[in-house]
Design a protein around this motif. Structure first.
Motif, PDB file in Angstrom:
ATOM      1  N   GLU A   3       0.839  -1.183   0.000  1.00 62.43           N
ATOM      2  CA  GLU A   3       0.000   0.000   0.000  1.00 62.43           C
ATOM      3  C   GLU A   3       0.883   1.245   0.000  1.00 62.43           C
ATOM      4  OE1 GLU A   3      -2.926  -0.406   3.104  1.00 62.43           O
ATOM      5  OE2 GLU A   3      -3.500  -2.405   2.445  1.00 62.43           O
ATOM      6  N   LEU A   4       0.278   2.413   0.144  1.00 63.02           N
ATOM      7  CA  LEU A   4       1.042   3.656   0.033  1.00 63.02           C
ATOM      8  C   LEU A   4       2.301   3.669   0.892  1.00 63.02           C
ATOM      9  CD1 LEU A   4      -0.327   7.278  -0.101  1.00 63.02           C
ATOM     10  CD2 LEU A   4       1.540   6.710   1.416  1.00 63.02           C
ATOM     11  N   GLY A  55       0.166   7.909  -5.408  1.00 61.83           N
ATOM     12  CA  GLY A  55      -0.643   6.816  -4.891  1.00 61.83           C
ATOM     13  C   GLY A  55       0.222   5.593  -4.673  1.00 61.83           C
ATOM     14  N   LYS A  56      -0.146   4.482  -5.292  1.00 60.90           N
ATOM     15  CA  LYS A  56       0.616   3.240  -5.176  1.00 60.90           C
ATOM     16  C   LYS A  56       1.543   3.023  -6.370  1.00 60.90           C
ATOM     17  CE  LYS A  56      -3.101   1.090  -2.494  1.00 60.90           C
ATOM     18  NZ  LYS A  56      -4.039  -0.055  -2.385  1.00 60.90           N
ATOM     19  N   GLU A 133      -3.215  13.293  -2.655  1.00 64.25           N
ATOM     20  CA  GLU A 133      -2.243  12.614  -1.807  1.00 64.25           C
ATOM     21  C   GLU A 133      -2.530  12.939  -0.339  1.00 64.25           C
ATOM     22  OE1 GLU A 133       0.228  10.529  -2.400  1.00 64.25           O
ATOM     23  OE2 GLU A 133      -0.046  10.456  -4.574  1.00 64.25           O
ATOM     24  N   GLY A 167      -4.358   5.949  -2.047  1.00 61.93           N
ATOM     25  CA  GLY A 167      -3.351   5.169  -1.335  1.00 61.93           C
ATOM     26  C   GLY A 167      -3.731   4.629   0.027  1.00 61.93           C
TER      27      GLY A 167
END
Length: 271
Positions: A3-4, A55-56, A133, A167
């Protein structure tokens, strides 16, 4: 799934070391989720200017174009001077003058995609619908609360969707909702502005703490230097079904939402 925090930890572990490197060769293994988008040989001779995150996605900026890299469900990156022969799950090698960037992805849901630019059609196809973000000032309370009020889905599903705030994956959505005292099944449209502010603050706090802890290693995640993360050791509810809540002592519960496991405390998250 990384994940983020895991993607950001990966970025931090390689960005300074690969910046300025010249691409010497590219090796492609078995097909990933999406094709590279150009002949690999055309990347040779280009220079890595830096590594960003959206994000990812990791964005590897080149002097001409950008590589958009996604770790998928089980991917991880390594970067170093000495590399053994590619293994069965090593599907992309970017050989540079400063080391080899290798993507290992057993399930092959990850991807490396070339785009002429972040705002090109190729770039916008992957990045264009991403939300703000969460660790930047753009994640403000007014926009967040307005976005929540417009959605009638359960709040955890809204966090996971990624079009309002990007994210916040499954682990950190559960943790943030616990910290904010919000039941994951509550309709997003019913969240008041004060509670939205608690949730916004919780999202930022949980993600920042996870980055500081090196992310979460539930199975095999490691950063580009081979280091595991430790956030999962201090999780309040995630993966703790049947155990006592660290705050009130009630039994942590789990439910399924959108085919994903959700963890919560029925006492600390009453509504």
């Amino acid at each position: 799934m990384p994940e983020l925090p895991e993607v950001e930890v990966t970025r931090l572990s390689l960005a300074d070391r690969i910046a300025g490197a010249r691409i010497e060769s590219v090796r492609l293994g078995k097909p990933l989720r999406w094709p590279l988008g150009l002949e690999a040989q055309l990347l040779v001779g280009r220079t890595v200017r830096g590594v960003r995150r959206r994000g990812k996605y990791l964005l590897i900026d080149l002097n001409e174009g950008v590589l958009l890299l996604h770790l998928g469900m089980s991917g991880s990156l390594s970067f170093g001077l000495a590399r053994s022969a590619a293994g069965v799950h090593d599907h992309f090698d970017l050989v540079t003058s400063q080391g080899v960037l290798r993507l290992n992805d057993p399930r092959r849901f990850g991807a490396v995609v070339y785009a002429p630019g972040e705002n090109s059609p190729e770039g916008l196809k992957l990045l264009g619908r991403l939300g703000v973000e969460p660790l930047t000032e753009e994640f403000d309370i007014e926009s967040f609360h307005t976005g929540l009020r417009r959605r009638n889905a359960p709040v955890k599903q809204v966090l996971l969707a990624g079009d309002l705030v990007v994210g916040v994956g499954n682990i950190y959505a559960s943790e943030a909702l616990f910290l904010a005292g919000i039941r994951p099944t509550l309709r997003a449209s019913r969240i008041s502005r004060p509670r939205a502010e608690k949730l916004r603050t919780a999202v930022r706090e949980v993600l920042a703490r996870a980055v500081a802890k090196g992310g979460s290693t539930l199975r095999d995640f490691s950063n580009a230097q081979g280091q595991a993360g430790y956030f999962q050791l201090e999780a309040m509810v995630y993966d703790r079904a049947g155990e006592a809540c660290r705050v009130c002592g009630a039994v942590v519960k789990t439910i399924r939402q959108g085919q994903r496991a959700t963890y919560y405390c029925p006492n600390c998250q009453k509504s």
